[in-house]
Each structure stands twice: as structure tokens, then as C-alpha cells.
Design an enzyme around this catalytic site. Structure first.
Site, PDB file in Angstrom:
ATOM      1  N   ASP A 100       0.818  -1.208   0.000  1.00  0.00           N
ATOM      2  CA  ASP A 100       0.000   0.000   0.000  1.00  0.00           C
ATOM      3  C   ASP A 100       0.854   1.260   0.000  1.00  0.00           C
ATOM      4  O   ASP A 100       2.068   1.218   0.202  1.00  0.00           O
ATOM      5  CB  ASP A 100      -0.973  -0.003   1.188  1.00  0.00           C
ATOM      6  CG  ASP A 100      -0.326  -0.492   2.494  1.00  0.00           C
ATOM      7  OD1 ASP A 100       0.915  -0.460   2.600  1.00  0.00           O
ATOM      8  OD2 ASP A 100      -1.062  -0.912   3.398  1.00  0.00           O
TER       9      ASP A 100
ATOM     10  N   ASN B 117      -7.508  -2.723  14.218  1.00  0.00           N
ATOM     11  CA  ASN B 117      -8.883  -3.041  13.822  1.00  0.00           C
ATOM     12  C   ASN B 117      -8.950  -4.280  12.925  1.00  0.00           C
ATOM     13  O   ASN B 117      -9.983  -4.575  12.354  1.00  0.00           O
ATOM     14  CB  ASN B 117      -9.521  -1.838  13.109  1.00  0.00           C
ATOM     15  CG  ASN B 117      -8.793  -1.457  11.825  1.00  0.00           C
ATOM     16  OD1 ASN B 117      -7.846  -2.132  11.422  1.00  0.00           O
ATOM     17  ND2 ASN B 117      -9.227  -0.387  11.188  1.00  0.00           N
TER      18      ASN B 117
ATOM     19  N   HIS C  49      -7.142  -4.725  10.119  1.00  0.00           N
ATOM     20  CA  HIS C  49      -6.888  -4.525   8.690  1.00  0.00           C
ATOM     21  C   HIS C  49      -5.613  -5.254   8.264  1.00  0.00           C
ATOM     22  O   HIS C  49      -4.708  -5.474   9.053  1.00  0.00           O
ATOM     23  CB  HIS C  49      -6.865  -3.033   8.303  1.00  0.00           C
ATOM     24  CG  HIS C  49      -5.694  -2.241   8.769  1.00  0.00           C
ATOM     25  ND1 HIS C  49      -5.779  -0.903   9.101  1.00  0.00           N
ATOM     26  CD2 HIS C  49      -4.384  -2.566   8.949  1.00  0.00           C
ATOM     27  CE1 HIS C  49      -4.587  -0.460   9.451  1.00  0.00           C
ATOM     28  NE2 HIS C  49      -3.726  -1.445   9.378  1.00  0.00           N
TER      29      HIS C  49
ATOM     30  N   GLU D 279      -9.573  -2.139   5.124  1.00  0.00           N
ATOM     31  CA  GLU D 279     -10.194  -1.774   6.387  1.00  0.00           C
ATOM     32  C   GLU D 279     -11.485  -2.567   6.599  1.00  0.00           C
ATOM     33  O   GLU D 279     -12.102  -3.019   5.618  1.00  0.00           O
ATOM     34  CB  GLU D 279     -10.530  -0.279   6.359  1.00  0.00           C
ATOM     35  CG  GLU D 279      -9.312   0.642   6.215  1.00  0.00           C
ATOM     36  CD  GLU D 279      -8.586   0.880   7.525  1.00  0.00           C
ATOM     37  OE1 GLU D 279      -8.481  -0.066   8.342  1.00  0.00           O
ATOM     38  OE2 GLU D 279      -8.121   1.996   7.752  1.00  0.00           O
TER      39      GLU D 279
HETATM   40  C1  F6R Z   1       1.361  -1.314   6.083  1.00  0.00           C
HETATM   41  C2  F6R Z   1       0.236  -2.206   6.248  1.00  0.00           C
HETATM   42  C3  F6R Z   1      -0.560  -2.220   7.502  1.00  0.00           C
HETATM   43  C4  F6R Z   1       0.274  -2.489   8.742  1.00  0.00           C
HETATM   44  C5  F6R Z   1      -0.582  -2.446  10.002  1.00  0.00           C
HETATM   45  C6  F6R Z   1       0.227  -2.678  11.252  1.00  0.00           C
HETATM   46  O1  F6R Z   1       1.955  -1.499   4.808  1.00  0.00           O
HETATM   47  O2  F6R Z   1      -0.038  -2.935   5.359  1.00  0.00           O
HETATM   48  O3  F6R Z   1      -1.577  -3.185   7.392  1.00  0.00           O
HETATM   49  O4  F6R Z   1       0.880  -3.751   8.619  1.00  0.00           O
HETATM   50  O5  F6R Z   1      -1.207  -1.207  10.080  1.00  0.00           O
HETATM   51  O6  F6R Z   1       1.080  -1.596  11.442  1.00  0.00           O
HETATM   52  P1  F6R Z   1       2.157  -1.596  12.611  1.00  0.00           P
HETATM   53  O7  F6R Z   1       3.161  -2.619  12.232  1.00  0.00           O
HETATM   54  O8  F6R Z   1       2.752  -0.217  12.564  1.00  0.00           O
HETATM   55  O9  F6R Z   1       1.437  -1.904  13.855  1.00  0.00           O
END
Ligand code: F6R
Length: 238
Positions: A67, A134, A136, A141
Site C-alpha cells: 500500500d 482493527n 486490517h 479496512e
Molecule cells: C502497512 C500495512 C498495515 C500495517 C498495520 C500494522 O503497509 O499494510 O496493514 O501492517 O497497520 O502496522 P504496525 O506494524 O505499525 O502496527
């Protein structure tokens, strides 16, 4: 879904790096799916360390990131493009890397272009995921429906708040992003999900209930035949 519980975050990163070492040994021209956020940082450090020691070679591999914020200039310090260069790509010899273009004029055309590139590469061999508070994955999301292909998504309040820690008080934080859809994540041959820290214990226990909660995108991983979750004790609620 296989669960590996490690004593610490450092052990999670070492274990995951071993998975990459095996992957690159078996298939030097692997197509790697990569994530940003805080969780993979230690893994990227470990991969860079092993590369500089001559233990790993990425010269035939290529990668696709999950992303990117939209809109954002790739040179912006909060862009995922910048993050990946700083944390990994500037430190290893990867042949080619792709990240959705946060400065694309037409986001829909960019999504079509990105999907076509992944298809042309033959899909993803090893997909790295983190999980949002959450549930994701990528920026898929919680929603009532999930696009298969790459798409422009409005971030939820939970993700905006969780990621605000990376932005300065006066820094503009995008509220939309381009994310790989569920399709390319699911067509990945292997998936590696890293989870660390007590803050993720609740969402982790939901994931391991063995129930497909449709409002928790990560639960769809329960349907994939080759998912390994590498988790530290804190995230495992210990
Ligand atoms: C980022 C992504 C997100 C993160 C998730 C966890 O490329 O795909 O799904 O993996 O938000 O983020 P952290 O590791 O910062 O808790």
C-alpha cells in the site's frame, strides 16, 4: 494457519528472516510482497544485516508493496516509498521494487497498472503482512465488502489515529490510500503475518478464535492454505 510464538520481538524478526533465507534459497527470483509500519522494521534490519554479511542475495528478487498513502509525493518522509528505501531498499541489492504511486494523477488507472504488474510477475510468492488494531491487512479496512484488486480506500478513524504517531503535529496526514486488494494477497503462495506487542493481543485472540468475523479482514487469512503467523509473547497475551 500456523502460529509460531517467540519470546521477543527480536526473535520474531530472526525467525521471519530465516523464512526469507529459505525462500530465496529455493527461488532466488522470488516475488516478495512487503509491508510498512513499525512491525517489519526489525525484520528489515535483520535482512539488511544478513545481506551485508553475504548471507542473503536479493539480486534476482523483486517486490511489491501492499500500500501507499494517496495522495502523497514519493519523496515525502511519511510516504511508504520513502519508508521502504530508508528501511530496506537502500540497504540490499533487490533487483526491482514496486510501490503504488502516491502521486499518480489518476488513482484508478494506477490501481489497474499495479495489478497488471503483479500479474505479469506471476503473482506473489511470499507475502509479508502486519495487522492493524482493527484487523486490517494492507489497508483493507473493516467493511461489508472487500475489493479483489488494488483500490483507493478511505482510512478508518482507527487507522488514522494509530498511524498519527508517525506524523508531526503540523504535518498533513492523508486519510486515503491505495491498497492491494484481497485478491493478490490471497493468490500469494505463502503468507507471513508478523504480530508484536500487547496492544495487538485483543485482535490476535479474535483472529485465533477460528471464526470468520467478516468485519475483521485478517480473519479471511483463516481460509488461505499457507499462512504462518509469527508472534511475540506479548501479542499472544502472555
Ligand atoms: C502497512 C500495512 C498495515 C500495517 C498495520 C500494522 O503497509 O499494510 O496493514 O501492517 O497497520 O502496522 P504496525 O506494524 O505499525 O502496527
Amino acid at each position: 494457519m500456523k502460529k509460531i510464538v517467540c519470546d521477543s520481538y527480536e526473535d520474531v524478526c530472526r525467525y521471519a528472516a530465516d523464512v526469507y533465507a529459505l525462500q530465496l534459497k529455493d527461488k532466488p527470483d522470488s516475488v516478495l510482497g512487503l509491508a510498512t509500519g513499525s512491525t517489519p522494521v526489525g525484520l528489515y534490519d535483520e535482512l539488511a544485516r544478513r545481506y551485508s554479511n553475504g548471507e542473503l542475495d536479493f539480486s534476482k528478487a523483486q517486490s511489491f508493496n501492499l500500500d501507499e498513502y494517496y495522495p502523497i509525493d514519493p519523496s515525502h518522509p511519511q510516504s511508504y516509498d520513502y519508508f521502504m528505501r530508508e528501511n530496506l531498499f537502500n540497504k540490499i541489492n533487490i533487483a526491482k521494487f514496486q510501490i503504488p504511486k502516491g502521486d499518480a494523477k489518476d488513482p484508478v488507472a494506477e490501481c489497474v497498472r499495479y495489478d497488471a504488474l503483479i500479474d505479469k510477475a506471476g503473482g506473489i510468492d511470499l507475502m509479508l503482512l502486519g495487522i492493524g488494531l482493527n484487523g486490517h491487512i494492507g489497508f483493507n479496512e473493516p467493511a461489508v465488502s472487500y475489493p479483489v484488486g488494488t483500490y483507493l480506500v478511505s482510512l478508518t478513524e482507527s487507522s488514522i489515529v494509530a498511524n498519527s504517531r508517525f506524523f508531526g503535529p503540523d504535518e498533513h496526514q492523508p486519510t486515503t490510500a491505495l491498497t492491494m486488494g484481497i485478491g493478490h494477497i490471497f493468490r500469494s503462495k505463502k503468507i507471513l503475518l508478523l504480530i508484536s506487542g500487547a496492544a495487538k493481543a485483543d485482535i490476535t485472540s479474535k483472529l485465533f478464535e477460528g471464526i470468520i468475523h467478516t468485519d475483521i479482514p485478517a480473519c479471511m487469512l483463516l481460509l488461505h492454505p499457507n499462512v504462518t503467523v509469527i508472534i511475540d509473547k506479548a501479542a499472544n497475551g502472555e
